[in-house]
Design a protein around this motif. Structure first.
Motif, PDB file in Angstrom:
ATOM      1  N   LYS A  68      40.242  36.609  38.131  1.00  0.00           N
ATOM      2  CA  LYS A  68      39.571  37.364  36.793  1.00  0.00           C
ATOM      3  C   LYS A  68      38.618  38.327  37.299  1.00  0.00           C
ATOM      4  N   VAL A  69      37.646  37.876  38.421  1.00  0.00           N
ATOM      5  CA  VAL A  69      36.658  38.630  38.669  1.00  0.00           C
ATOM      6  C   VAL A  69      37.125  40.093  39.175  1.00  0.00           C
ATOM      7  N   VAL A  70      38.077  39.974  39.941  1.00  0.00           N
ATOM      8  CA  VAL A  70      38.538  41.049  40.740  1.00  0.00           C
ATOM      9  C   VAL A  70      39.125  41.914  39.718  1.00  0.00           C
ATOM     10  N   GLU A  71      39.958  41.433  38.856  1.00  0.00           N
ATOM     11  CA  GLU A  71      40.500  42.357  37.744  1.00  0.00           C
ATOM     12  C   GLU A  71      39.523  43.112  36.937  1.00  0.00           C
ATOM     13  N   GLU A  72      38.531  42.288  36.511  1.00  0.00           N
ATOM     14  CA  GLU A  72      37.353  42.891  35.577  1.00  0.00           C
ATOM     15  C   GLU A  72      36.633  43.978  36.181  1.00  0.00           C
ATOM     16  N   GLN A 109      37.695  45.725  38.808  1.00  0.00           N
ATOM     17  CA  GLN A 109      38.538  46.891  39.156  1.00  0.00           C
ATOM     18  C   GLN A 109      38.679  47.672  37.732  1.00  0.00           C
ATOM     19  N   ARG A 110      38.807  47.002  36.502  1.00  0.00           N
ATOM     20  CA  ARG A 110      38.784  47.685  35.271  1.00  0.00           C
ATOM     21  C   ARG A 110      37.653  48.555  35.143  1.00  0.00           C
ATOM     22  N   TYR A 123      35.010  49.032  39.821  1.00  0.00           N
ATOM     23  CA  TYR A 123      34.428  48.672  41.229  1.00  0.00           C
ATOM     24  C   TYR A 123      35.463  47.752  42.125  1.00  0.00           C
ATOM     25  N   PRO A 124      35.846  48.519  43.021  1.00  0.00           N
ATOM     26  CA  PRO A 124      37.077  47.846  44.018  1.00  0.00           C
ATOM     27  C   PRO A 124      36.263  46.730  44.619  1.00  0.00           C
ATOM     28  N   VAL A 125      36.968  45.408  44.720  1.00  0.00           N
ATOM     29  CA  VAL A 125      36.367  44.363  45.312  1.00  0.00           C
ATOM     30  C   VAL A 125      37.331  44.083  46.550  1.00  0.00           C
ATOM     31  N   ASP A 126      36.822  44.459  47.887  1.00  0.00           N
ATOM     32  CA  ASP A 126      37.670  44.377  49.119  1.00  0.00           C
ATOM     33  C   ASP A 126      37.096  43.130  49.994  1.00  0.00           C
TER      34      ASP A 126
END
Length: 169
Positions: free
Chosen positions: A3-7, A9-10, A13-16
């Motif tokens: 959920k954190v990664v999805e939000e 990215q929405r 902010y790409p989270v890699d």
């Protein structure tokens, strides 16, 4: 984490990769995620920093609560608090050669998180050649309140590790 990664990215902010952190009980959770669960993480964990999180749940480390005594009452209390199997919640037991770099701090007069538990963690990090920094605050308890200079060194080390392992792109 999904959920954190999805939000993120929405919001653009790409989270890699990530650093994980916490203090006290949250420090334990951060260690468990970094040391035990990172291999299965959706986002690669690059480093961990924490302060005063219990890393060991050996009964002998919890003498501040009287659980180190060999009495019927202390055995019953220890069994209720820690149960029979401690590895799933003792972060130091998950440290191995793949453990992420770590910065940790403990107060020598800690009672909430017994100071004795810090030795297991530092030993495990050392034995497994993990890149880590350990800060012991000799005049502080759980709040790390009486060793300002050492606390400043701890925070500087956190910044150095973030720069090294989580550089801003």
């Amino acid at each position: 984490m999904p959920k954190v990664v999805e939000e993120a990215q929405r919001l653009g902010y790409p989270v890699d990769s990530m650093a994980i952190s916490g203090g006290s009980a949250d420090g334990t959770l951060a260690m468990l995620y970094a040391y035990r669960d990172a291999a299965d993480s959706l986002v690669p964990v690059k480093m961990m920093f924490e302060a005063v999180g219990p890393s060991s749940f050996y009964r002998s480390d919890w003498g501040a609560y009287g659980l180190d005594r060999d009495t019927a009452e202390s055995r019953k209390a220890a069994a209720g608090l820690f149960g029979e199997i401690i590895k799933p919640i003792s972060a130091f037991m998950w440290v191995d050669g793949n453990t992420v770099p770590s910065v940790i701090a403990y107060g020598a007069h800690g009672r909430v998180c017994p100071f004795e538990s810090a030795a297991h963690l530092a030993d495990a990090l050392e034995k497994n050649n993990v890149d880590y920094r350990y800060f012991e605050m000799p005049h502080s308890g759980h709040g790390l309140q009486n060793d300002d200079k050492i606390y400043e060194q701890y925070m500087k080390a956190v910044e150095e590790y973030l720069d090294r392992y989580m550089p801003v792109k």
